[in-house]
Design a protein around this motif. Structure first.
Motif, PDB file in Angstrom:
ATOM      1  N   ALA A 192     -22.573  17.119   9.758  1.00 16.90           N
ATOM      2  CA  ALA A 192     -23.800  16.523   9.214  1.00 16.90           C
ATOM      3  C   ALA A 192     -24.514  15.713  10.287  1.00 16.90           C
ATOM      4  O   ALA A 192     -25.742  15.794  10.443  1.00 16.90           O
ATOM      5  CB  ALA A 192     -23.457  15.650   8.011  1.00 16.90           C
ATOM      6  N   TRP A 193     -23.749  14.988  11.067  1.00 18.75           N
ATOM      7  CA  TRP A 193     -24.327  14.148  12.122  1.00 18.75           C
ATOM      8  C   TRP A 193     -24.839  15.001  13.287  1.00 18.75           C
ATOM      9  O   TRP A 193     -25.919  14.767  13.833  1.00 18.75           O
ATOM     10  CB  TRP A 193     -23.261  13.135  12.582  1.00 18.75           C
ATOM     11  CG  TRP A 193     -23.792  11.940  13.295  1.00 18.75           C
ATOM     12  CD1 TRP A 193     -24.259  11.895  14.576  1.00 18.75           C
ATOM     13  CD2 TRP A 193     -23.913  10.607  12.778  1.00 18.75           C
ATOM     14  NE1 TRP A 193     -24.635  10.621  14.893  1.00 18.75           N
ATOM     15  CE2 TRP A 193     -24.433   9.811  13.807  1.00 18.75           C
ATOM     16  CE3 TRP A 193     -23.601  10.009  11.543  1.00 18.75           C
ATOM     17  CZ2 TRP A 193     -24.666   8.438  13.651  1.00 18.75           C
ATOM     18  CZ3 TRP A 193     -23.828   8.658  11.395  1.00 18.75           C
ATOM     19  CH2 TRP A 193     -24.365   7.889  12.434  1.00 18.75           C
ATOM     20  N   HIS A 194     -24.035  16.026  13.672  1.00 12.24           N
ATOM     21  CA  HIS A 194     -24.488  16.951  14.733  1.00 12.24           C
ATOM     22  C   HIS A 194     -25.836  17.561  14.353  1.00 12.24           C
ATOM     23  O   HIS A 194     -26.756  17.642  15.176  1.00 12.24           O
ATOM     24  CB  HIS A 194     -23.484  18.099  14.919  1.00 12.24           C
ATOM     25  CG  HIS A 194     -22.240  17.750  15.678  1.00 12.24           C
ATOM     26  ND1 HIS A 194     -22.246  17.349  16.988  1.00 12.24           N
ATOM     27  CD2 HIS A 194     -20.929  17.769  15.315  1.00 12.24           C
ATOM     28  CE1 HIS A 194     -21.002  17.138  17.402  1.00 12.24           C
ATOM     29  NE2 HIS A 194     -20.184  17.378  16.408  1.00 12.24           N
ATOM     30  N   CYS A 195     -25.954  18.007  13.098  1.00 13.63           N
ATOM     31  CA  CYS A 195     -27.187  18.680  12.645  1.00 13.63           C
ATOM     32  C   CYS A 195     -28.366  17.710  12.672  1.00 13.63           C
ATOM     33  O   CYS A 195     -29.466  18.076  13.104  1.00 13.63           O
ATOM     34  CB  CYS A 195     -27.021  19.218  11.221  1.00 13.63           C
ATOM     35  SG  CYS A 195     -25.886  20.601  11.088  1.00 13.63           S
ATOM     36  N   ARG A 196     -28.131  16.507  12.212  1.00 15.34           N
ATOM     37  CA  ARG A 196     -29.221  15.536  12.150  1.00 15.34           C
ATOM     38  C   ARG A 196     -29.757  15.229  13.552  1.00 15.34           C
ATOM     39  O   ARG A 196     -30.956  15.227  13.802  1.00 15.34           O
ATOM     40  CB  ARG A 196     -28.706  14.254  11.484  1.00 15.34           C
ATOM     41  CG  ARG A 196     -29.783  13.363  10.956  1.00 15.34           C
ATOM     42  CD  ARG A 196     -29.183  12.222  10.169  1.00 15.34           C
ATOM     43  NE  ARG A 196     -28.458  11.309  11.043  1.00 15.34           N
ATOM     44  CZ  ARG A 196     -27.719  10.294  10.586  1.00 15.34           C
ATOM     45  NH1 ARG A 196     -27.585  10.093   9.306  1.00 15.34           N
ATOM     46  NH2 ARG A 196     -27.115   9.498  11.443  1.00 15.34           N
ATOM     47  N   ASN A 197     -28.822  14.993  14.485  1.00 15.36           N
ATOM     48  CA  ASN A 197     -29.237  14.709  15.865  1.00 15.36           C
ATOM     49  C   ASN A 197     -29.939  15.910  16.505  1.00 15.36           C
ATOM     50  O   ASN A 197     -30.962  15.757  17.188  1.00 15.36           O
ATOM     51  CB  ASN A 197     -28.020  14.321  16.715  1.00 15.36           C
ATOM     52  CG  ASN A 197     -27.644  12.848  16.562  1.00 15.36           C
ATOM     53  OD1 ASN A 197     -28.352  12.079  15.910  1.00 15.36           O
ATOM     54  ND2 ASN A 197     -26.537  12.460  17.161  1.00 15.36           N
ATOM     55  N   GLN A 232     -31.549  18.429  15.095  1.00 20.40           N
ATOM     56  CA  GLN A 232     -32.878  18.679  14.511  1.00 20.40           C
ATOM     57  C   GLN A 232     -33.903  17.721  15.123  1.00 20.40           C
ATOM     58  O   GLN A 232     -35.003  18.131  15.506  1.00 20.40           O
ATOM     59  CB  GLN A 232     -32.815  18.498  12.981  1.00 20.40           C
ATOM     60  CG  GLN A 232     -34.133  18.746  12.264  1.00 20.40           C
ATOM     61  CD  GLN A 232     -34.465  20.234  12.064  1.00 20.40           C
ATOM     62  OE1 GLN A 232     -33.571  21.057  11.840  1.00 20.40           O
ATOM     63  NE2 GLN A 232     -35.728  20.590  12.175  1.00 20.40           N
ATOM     64  N   ALA A 233     -33.517  16.457  15.256  1.00 22.42           N
ATOM     65  CA  ALA A 233     -34.444  15.467  15.817  1.00 22.42           C
ATOM     66  C   ALA A 233     -34.764  15.800  17.274  1.00 22.42           C
ATOM     67  O   ALA A 233     -35.917  15.694  17.710  1.00 22.42           O
ATOM     68  CB  ALA A 233     -33.840  14.063  15.698  1.00 22.42           C
ATOM     69  N   ASP A 274     -27.291  24.151   6.856  1.00 22.74           N
ATOM     70  CA  ASP A 274     -28.051  23.351   7.811  1.00 22.74           C
ATOM     71  C   ASP A 274     -28.008  24.136   9.121  1.00 22.74           C
ATOM     72  O   ASP A 274     -27.388  25.200   9.167  1.00 22.74           O
ATOM     73  CB  ASP A 274     -27.429  21.954   7.947  1.00 22.74           C
ATOM     74  CG  ASP A 274     -28.456  20.908   8.399  1.00 22.74           C
ATOM     75  OD1 ASP A 274     -29.462  21.307   9.022  1.00 22.74           O
ATOM     76  OD2 ASP A 274     -28.229  19.714   8.156  1.00 22.74           O
ATOM     77  N   ILE A 329     -29.105   8.663  18.084  1.00 22.53           N
ATOM     78  CA  ILE A 329     -30.232   9.541  18.436  1.00 22.53           C
ATOM     79  C   ILE A 329     -31.209   8.868  19.404  1.00 22.53           C
ATOM     80  O   ILE A 329     -31.753   9.526  20.301  1.00 22.53           O
ATOM     81  CB  ILE A 329     -30.944  10.045  17.152  1.00 22.53           C
ATOM     82  CG1 ILE A 329     -32.015  11.083  17.504  1.00 22.53           C
ATOM     83  CG2 ILE A 329     -31.532   8.907  16.331  1.00 22.53           C
ATOM     84  CD1 ILE A 329     -31.522  12.330  18.172  1.00 22.53           C
TER      85      ILE A 329
END
Ligand SMILES: *Cc1c(COP(=O)(O)O)cnc(C)c1O
Length: 374
Positions: free
Chosen positions: A252-257, A259-260, A294, A360
């Motif tokens: 979840a954290w890998h994806c969030r970073n 994407q940003a 994701d 991030i």
């Protein structure tokens, strides 16, 4: 049970002898048996099977929604463990963008057995159909692919494969079962380099095959692994199992970073392309949205200024480390063409990133500084 719960609890029963909650690490190579080789708890010799490896295999099978899993010394050993079971003279389709080890395996090791591989754009279903031959026994998919992040429609490929009497195997290393479960989309088996996101800390090597069914392919691969000794050691199995427990949270954290970072880079001058399936402009975005939860922690970028600009950028980052591999807590970048040896296939202007779990803002500042200097 949901995936997050399976990741924590599959293969995690408390030790019956001691009550230990954390999975025990059994290093024994041999297991006591009766005078006529009667097994006490199902084990005989470590190379065939052992309790720590069993726990990891239960966990991987549960997370991918398969019936059986087999773990190996590395991702390449797992890949070879499947491909070696093909009959002599078989033909297989591989993606034109894929992990370079698969290409090398097909070029250097399979011809001796009369096995031929054709590289095809797996996102182009007409091209896939056109590449089928009477002896095509296997479609090998990798989605998203390395290093261009191309996306292939797993359900459509499964239909094409099965209509031809062939199997579909999917390298699910980039997505992990947290984001994508190929077996549920019709694939017959999934392959992993557990060295990457499952291990998650860049400190253990391993691979896995997960089979939709305990069929003759599974039995053949199990027997071959037993005899050739391509097993994961108990310690590596134990570390990968430990990594699996936190995989959904880390993804979840890998994806969030990622994407940003993809959105940030897409708006910067000097960058000709950002290859990330989470961007609506990506050619595979719609299919990725359909088959993935994701979009993952991997992306690649291509510089308008060519290889020189890419290398200048790579030389300037401070938090990102220039190194191969992916899926660890730390962010890595790599000029793929430089790593691929004498005949690189990656575009010379391409930089691949494995986005880690740092804050991030620090990652974006690092990229901004490197871009300013490149
Ligand atoms: C790393 C990798 C492999 C090979 O795995 P090893 O554990 O290095 O042998 C195969 N496929 C993909 C997509 C990979 O990233």
């Amino acid at each position: 049970m949901r995936l997050e719960t399976l990741a924590v609890h599959a293969g995690a029963e408390a030790d019956t002898e001691t009550g230990a909650v954390a999975s025990p690490l059994h290093l024994s190579t041999t297991f006591k048996h009766g005078p006529a080789a009667e097994r006490v708890a199902g084990y005989e010799y470590q190379r065939e099977s052992n309790p720590t490896q069993d726990r990891l295999e239960q966990c991987l099978a549960a997370m991918e929604g398969g019936e059986r899993a087999l773990v190996y010394a590395s991702g390449m050993a797992a890949m070879q463990g499947y491909i070696d079971c093909l009959p002599n003279g078989a033909h297989l389709l591989i993606p034109n963008d894929c992990y370079s080890g698969l290409r090398t395996l097909c070029r250097e090791f399979l011809p001796a057995r009369g096995i031929r591989a054709s590289a095809v754009d797996m996102a182009d279903l007409d091209a896939v159909r056109a590449a089928l031959e009477p002896d095509t026994a296997l479609l090998w998919a990798e989605t998203p692919s390395n290093p261009l992040l191309a996306v292939a429609d797993i359900a459509a490929l499964a239909e094409i494969a099965h209509a031809h009497g062939a199997k579909l195997v999917c390298d699910n290393t980039f997505a992990t079962p947290v984001l994508q479960q190929p077996l549920k989309l019709g694939a017959d088996a999934v392959m992993h380099s557990t060295t990457k996101y499952f291990g998650g800390h860049s400190d253990v090597m391993g691979g896995a095959l997960v089979f939709a069914a305990a069929d003759e392919r599974y039995e053949a691969a199990f027997h071959r692994r037993h005899i050739t000794g391509n097993i994961a050691s108990p310690f590596n199995s134990w570390l990968i199992l430990r990594g699996a427990r936190s995989l959904p949270a880390r993804m979840a954290w890998h994806c969030r970073n990622a994407q940003a970072i993809a959105e940030y880079l897409a708006a910067q001058p000097g960058i000709a392309a950002v290859n990330y399936p989470g961007l609506p402009t990506h050619a595979g975005h719609a299919v990725a949205k359909k088959q993935m939860r994701d979009f993952g922690g991997m992306l690649s970028i291509q510089f308008s200024g060519g290889q020189e600009a890419a290398l200048r950028f790579a030389a300037k980052v401070k938090i990102f480390t220039n190194a191969t591999s992916l899926g660890g807590v730390e962010s890595l970048i790599e000029h793929r063409a430089s790593t691929e040896g004498p005949n690189p296939v990656s575009p010379p202007n391409l930089i691949r990133m494995s986005v880690g779990l740092e804050h991030i803002d620090d990652l974006l500042a690092d990229l901004q500084n490197a871009l300013d200097a490149s």
